[in-house]
Structure formats: structure tokens, C-alpha cells
Design a protein around this motif. Structure first.
Motif, mmCIF file in Angstrom:
data_model
loop_
_atom_site.group_PDB
_atom_site.id
_atom_site.type_symbol
_atom_site.label_atom_id
_atom_site.label_comp_id
_atom_site.label_asym_id
_atom_site.label_seq_id
_atom_site.Cartn_x
_atom_site.Cartn_y
_atom_site.Cartn_z
ATOM 1 N N UNK A 140 0.850 -1.188 0.000
ATOM 2 C CA UNK A 140 0.000 0.000 0.000
ATOM 3 C C UNK A 140 0.889 1.242 0.000
ATOM 4 N N UNK A 141 0.287 2.395 -0.183
ATOM 5 C CA UNK A 141 1.062 3.634 -0.319
ATOM 6 C C UNK A 141 1.198 4.262 1.058
ATOM 7 N N UNK A 142 2.358 4.071 1.656
ATOM 8 C CA UNK A 142 2.657 4.601 2.974
ATOM 9 C C UNK A 142 3.656 5.748 2.850
ATOM 10 N N UNK A 174 -1.319 6.575 5.230
ATOM 11 C CA UNK A 174 -1.569 5.785 4.024
ATOM 12 C C UNK A 174 -2.510 6.563 3.104
ATOM 13 N N UNK A 175 -2.359 6.297 1.816
ATOM 14 C CA UNK A 175 -3.124 7.009 0.791
ATOM 15 C C UNK A 175 -4.488 6.352 0.592
ATOM 16 N N UNK A 176 -5.524 7.186 0.474
ATOM 17 C CA UNK A 176 -6.861 6.699 0.107
ATOM 18 C C UNK A 176 -7.513 7.759 -0.788
ATOM 19 N N UNK A 177 -7.640 7.452 -2.051
ATOM 20 C CA UNK A 177 -8.275 8.392 -2.974
ATOM 21 C C UNK A 177 -9.781 8.481 -2.757
ATOM 22 N N UNK A 178 -10.328 7.509 -2.037
ATOM 23 C CA UNK A 178 -11.769 7.485 -1.795
ATOM 24 C C UNK A 178 -11.991 7.520 -0.282
#
Length: 549
Positions: A140-142, A174-178
Motif C-alpha cells: 500500500x502507499x505509505x 496511508x493514501x486513500x483516494x476514496x
């Protein structure tokens, strides 16, 4: 794995490797299509039960929105197990039976793959968040916080607020686009890509004929995590909640649309090709949607088709605007293939969004069936369903709850399908439905329209039959579309065949001239005008479809 399929039908469905080119695809939102067990939520057995209705339309394929195991924070677009069915919808055996029935009816099956992110309840994320050095630590994008504790950059979530969520276990964002419960996968990690390709293979082995790829341009992020620049106010033209969501204040140069995405799409295409499968990608970008469509569908090793949001916009498109979109596609996607949709599960139904009466609805489906590209029809569109008015206390959509009342969310286009008028759940369920059935929809029910030869449902069947009867309309090229006043015209051509198409998109009659040659009208059963010595009069909201003799 017990895969219930009809071998002869699968063979015939695989025979045309280019079946997707010009295909008509029917989108099914499983929660709202048909409930088979009385719990108020649609399911896979319900879909199987209603497939004869879909087949009767003459479409080529169905696209089923997500039915995978999920906590349902975003109604299945938050996946916690890519290779199983959520108990709400049934079992893998139910899915196998659905595929077998669809194939027997001549329908291909496409499923909605959500690859850009998972649920935070997916085991992959559970392992990733434990530490910075576990086997899935980079799945995941950390990113570390800035020195002052703020997120690493200015990226925003489509659902409002920063696109970064602090995690106390890893002491990182962490990244979350939604939603915050939908962490983004890290496509810069080869293991992630391989795992997702295995997911695609799993469903292809079960007989799936293709995929709808959710948010196809969100897969890869900028590895340097550069901040997005601001977007000028006059360029904020998003189709969804443009005025209330600050997401539309940025030019999204770095959080999506990255060039590395193309390499993954080539890998996915290589997995699909041996199965004769195809994909349609959803391009979520208000400024560069058509250009990305062209990039992602160019040649024969990327995604077969994509759709952008131009015809999902709030304002009814004029003849001039449609011509501009089609000519833009010719410019930026000359070697690609578009897929058109007027409605789906994310936008207000176009009957309401464009304030169309029945004549308007009829000419728009006729237009769609004549456009170069493939086409998606959303469940209930064939009934002319308007947007349902869902009260705040009945809302389920987190997007609507967040931005109410300026933006009411997406529940109004997701209410249950209306099959009959005999009760207040319209034959959808025997209990209370997950979203209320709109009383306004009851008179549009399938059973009512079946009995009326002049109904919109029968008109949809005739419009689709016109496309299926003419390979020129399915797969041919077109001359540059042109708008003259309120009339849109173009000629579709394939080999030596030509079909002239004209659409009067107004309530005022118009006179037109056809190109040189001898033309015969072929769409009188679609309210089409007649040709008289290469001239025609188009009444209000009237098309003319004519073949060259």
C-alpha cells in the motif's frame, strides 16, 4: 473448482475476438436488480432469474457491479476478498450458475474489478499496516508525516478531505483516494501487480468474458509524492458534486494518470487475450478524460475500450457539443475505441439530469446505437426511470451523507429495479428493500411496458436491433460529425456500406440534405424520418437513419 459452463456456447462466444467492438453492454447493480431470498438486497440468484429480460433487449453482454466479499462501506467497491462472493449476494456456485445461464442466453459476462484500492479489512492491508518491514509492508502507499505532523502532500480524497489517513500502528500515513476505509494499493510494487493479475485469471477461469475496470487511471501514483497544483476556477468541470467538493480545486497531475500505468495495462491485456476477454475502463478525470481514453486504448495491447465522463455531465449536450466530443475522440483516440454511457450507478439518471421527455429519451438511445464505439446501458434506463428522490433518513451513500443537502449522493440512481406495479416493492423483494422503491417508478415497471407496444422498453429493443442488424453501425468508421443548428449528422461506413445518421435534438422542425447518392430510410420503427429526393424534414426530436443503395 466446479465451473458450470456450457462448452459449446462458450466456444461460440469466443469465436469473435473483437466482439467488444460496437458491443452493447447492460450494467447490473446487484444490490438493486432482484432479491431472491427476501432480505431486501438483490443477489446473484436474482440476477440469474432476470437474465431473460436482459437477453430480450438484444444486448451483447452484462456488466455486474462488485459482488465480492466486502464490509460494504462503499457498497462493494471496498473489496476484502477478490476471489469470493459476499454472502449478501450468494456463493461462488451461484456465480457459476449465473455465468452458465448467461452464456446459454448468448450473453457475455463482464465483472467490475476494483484494482486501485481495497478495503482496510482486506488481509493484505492487515498485514501491511503491522510494521514497516513485513512481507507486504510496501503493498500500500505509505508515507511519513511532514516535520509538523501534516500529511506528506496536498492530495485530496474524492469523498472529501485529505487523501491521507494516519495509522498509529505504523506511525505513517496511508493514501486513500476514496474513503479512509479504502487504502490505495501500491502499483510500484511488482508483487501487487502480480497478485491482481492472479485475481483476473481466477475469474477468467470461471468463465468471465471481461472486466469493467473501476477508476482505471488511479492505479499508479507519483512515486515522488509531489503535490498537485491548483486548478483555475473556470476549469472546475467535474461531473460529480463540482461545487461542494474541494477535490475539484486541484489539477490532478500526480495522484493519478501516471505513465507507468500503461505497463500494467499491457500485462492485464496479455492475461485476458487467451480467453477472448475484453475490458472497458472507467476514466475518472474531468480535464483530460478523452486524452487518457486515447492513451489507454491505443493499438492492440492495452485496454480494448474506455469511457470518459463527457456524456455523464449535468447539462444536456447540444448537437454542437456532441460533435465536438466525437471529433475530439477522433483526434486523440484515432487508434483507440470509446465506450459511451449516458447513465450509471454514480450519476443522476439522464432522464432527470437532462430533463428529457419520452421523445428525448427515444432519440438519445437511437443516437447511442449509431455512435462509433461501444455502449453501456444502465439498468432501468430502458424503462425511462427518472432519478428517485431519496429522503435524508433513507440515504445509504457515504458521498451523499457527507455533502447533503447541496449534493444528495448517488442513491437516487441506485433504487431497486421495478418489475411490476402490483406492490410497493415492485416485484424486487418480498420485504423492505435496502433503498425505497420510488412510487414515481411504479408506472414504468417492466410488466406494464411489456403490454404496450409503444412503450420505451420496446423502443429500446428496436434501437438495439437496428445496431445489431448493421455491422456498419457496430464496427464501422464515421465521417467527421457535424452540427448544423440543432441537427447532428455523420455517415457511418464499413467496406462499401454507408449509413447516414441525422438527429434533430430540439423541439423545432428542421430541413436537411443528404449526401449525394440514393438513400433508403431504415429506422421508421424508431420514429425515423423518410427520405425524399435526398431531402428530409426532421420533426421535433426526430432522427433519420438511411442506408446507401
Amino acid at each position: 473448482m466446479n465451473i458450470m459452463t456450457n462448452v459449446s456456447n462458450i466456444a461460440s462466444l469466443k469465436a469473435d475476438a473483437n466482439w467488444w467492438r460496437g458491443a452493447v453492454i447492460y450494467q447490473i447493480y446487484p444490490r438493486s436488480f432482484q432479491d431472491s431470498n427476501g432480505d431486501g438486497v438483490g443477489d446473484l440468484k436474482g440476477i440469474t432469474e432476470r437474465l431473460p429480460h436482459v437477453a430480450s433487449l438484444g444486448v451483447d453482454a452484462i456488466w455486474i457491479s462488485p459482488f465480492f466479499t466486502s464490509p460494504m462501506k462503499d457498497f462493494g467497491y471496498d473489496v476484502s476478498d477478490y476471489c469470493d462472493v459476499d454472502p449478501m449476494f450468494g456463493t461462488l456456485a451461484d456465480f457459476d450458475a449465473l455465468v452458465a445461464r448467461a452464456h446459454k442466453l448468448g450473453l457475455r459476462v463482464m465483472i467490475d474489478l476494483v484494482l486501485s484500492h481495497t478495503s482496510d479489512q482486506h488481509p493484505w492491508f492487515g498485514e501491511s499496516r503491522v510494521s514497516k518491514d513485513n512481507a507486504k509492508s510496501d503493498w500500500y502507499v505509505w508515507a511519513d508525516a511532514k516535520a509538523d505532523g501534516n500529511p506528506p502532500n496536498n492530495w485530496l480524497s474524492i469523498f472529501g478531505g485529505p487523501a491521507w489517513q494516519w495509522d498509529g500502528r505504523r506511525q505513517q500515513y496511508y493514501l486513500h483516494n476514496f474513503l479512509a476505509s479504502q487504502p490505495d494499493l501500491n502499483f510500484h510494487c511488482p508483487d501487487v501487480q502480480n497478485a491482481l493479475l492472479d485475481v483476473a485469471s481466477f475469474w477468467l477461469e470461471r468463465g468471465v468474458n471481461g472486466f469493467r475496470l473501476d477508476t482505471i487511471n488511479f492505479y499508479v501514483h507519483d512515486a515522488r509524492l509531489r503535490s498537485n497544483p491548483p486548478l483555475a476556477e473556470e476549469d472546475r468541470n467535474s461531473t460529480i458534486a463540482p461545487q461542494v467538493n474541494p477535490y475539484n480545486h486541484q489539477e490532478h497531475l500526480y495522484d493519478k494518470n501516471q505513465p507507468e500505468n500503461l505497463a500494467f495495462l499491457r500485462k492485464l491485456r496479455a492475461v485476458m487475450d487467451p480467453y477472448g476477454a475484453a475490458a472497458v475502463g472507467e476514466v475518472g478525470d474531468a480535464q483530460r478524460g478523452l486524452e487518457i481514453l486515447g492513451e489507454y486504448t491505443a493499438g492492440d495491447d492495452l485496454t480494448q475500450m474506455c469511457y470518459a465522463f463527457e456524456f455523464l455531465a449535468n447539462n444536456r449536450p447540444t448537437a454542437t457539443e456532441i460533435a465536438e466530443v466525437l471529433n475530439k475522440v477522433d483526434e486523440v483516440a484515432a487508434d483507440g475505441w470509446a465506450c459511451w454511457a449516458f447513465s450509471n450507478h454514480d450519476v443522476q439518471r439522464h432522464a432527470s439530469r437532462w430533463e428529457l421527455n419520452e421523445d428525448g429519451l427515444k432519440i438519445m438511445i437511437t443516437l447511442m446505437m449509431c455512435l462509433r464505439g461501444s455502449a453501456c446501458i444502465y439498468q432501468g434506463e430502458e424503462l425511462g426511470l427518472p432519478e428517485a428522490d431519496v429522503a435524508y433518513e433513507d440515504l445509504q451513500d457515504p458521498y451523499g451523507i457527507e455533502f447533503w443537502p447541496e449534493f444528495k449522493g448517488r442513491d437516487g440512481c441506485r433504487t431497486p429495479m421495478v418489475w411490476e406495479k402490483s406492490n410497493d416493492t415492485a416485484g424486487f423483494t418480498q420485504s423492505q428493500p435496502w433503498l425505497p422503491v420510488s412510487p414515481e417508478h411504479l408506472s414504468n415497471a417492466v410488466a406494464n411496458q411489456e403490454e404496450d407496444p409503444a412503450s420505451l422498453l420496446h423502443f429500446y429493443r428496436r434501437a438495439i436491433a437496428l445496431r445489431q442488424a448493421h455491422v456498419t453501425l457496430r464496427k464501422g468508421a464515421h465521417t467527421p460529425p457535424k452540427a448544423t443548428g440543432n441537427v447532428l449528422t455523420f455517415v457511418r461506413h464499413e467496406g462499401g456500406a454507408q449509413v447516414f445518421c441525422a438527429f434533430n435534438l430540439s423541439d423545432t422542425p428542421a430541413e436537411i440534405s443528404l449526401p449525394d447518392g440514393n438513400w433508403t430510410s431504415i429506422a421508421q420503427d424508431l420514429n425515423g424520418a423518410a427520405v425524399a429526393n435526398s431531402q428530409a424534414t426532421l420533426e421535433a426530436w426526430q432522427p433519420l437513419i438511411a442506408k446507401k443503395n
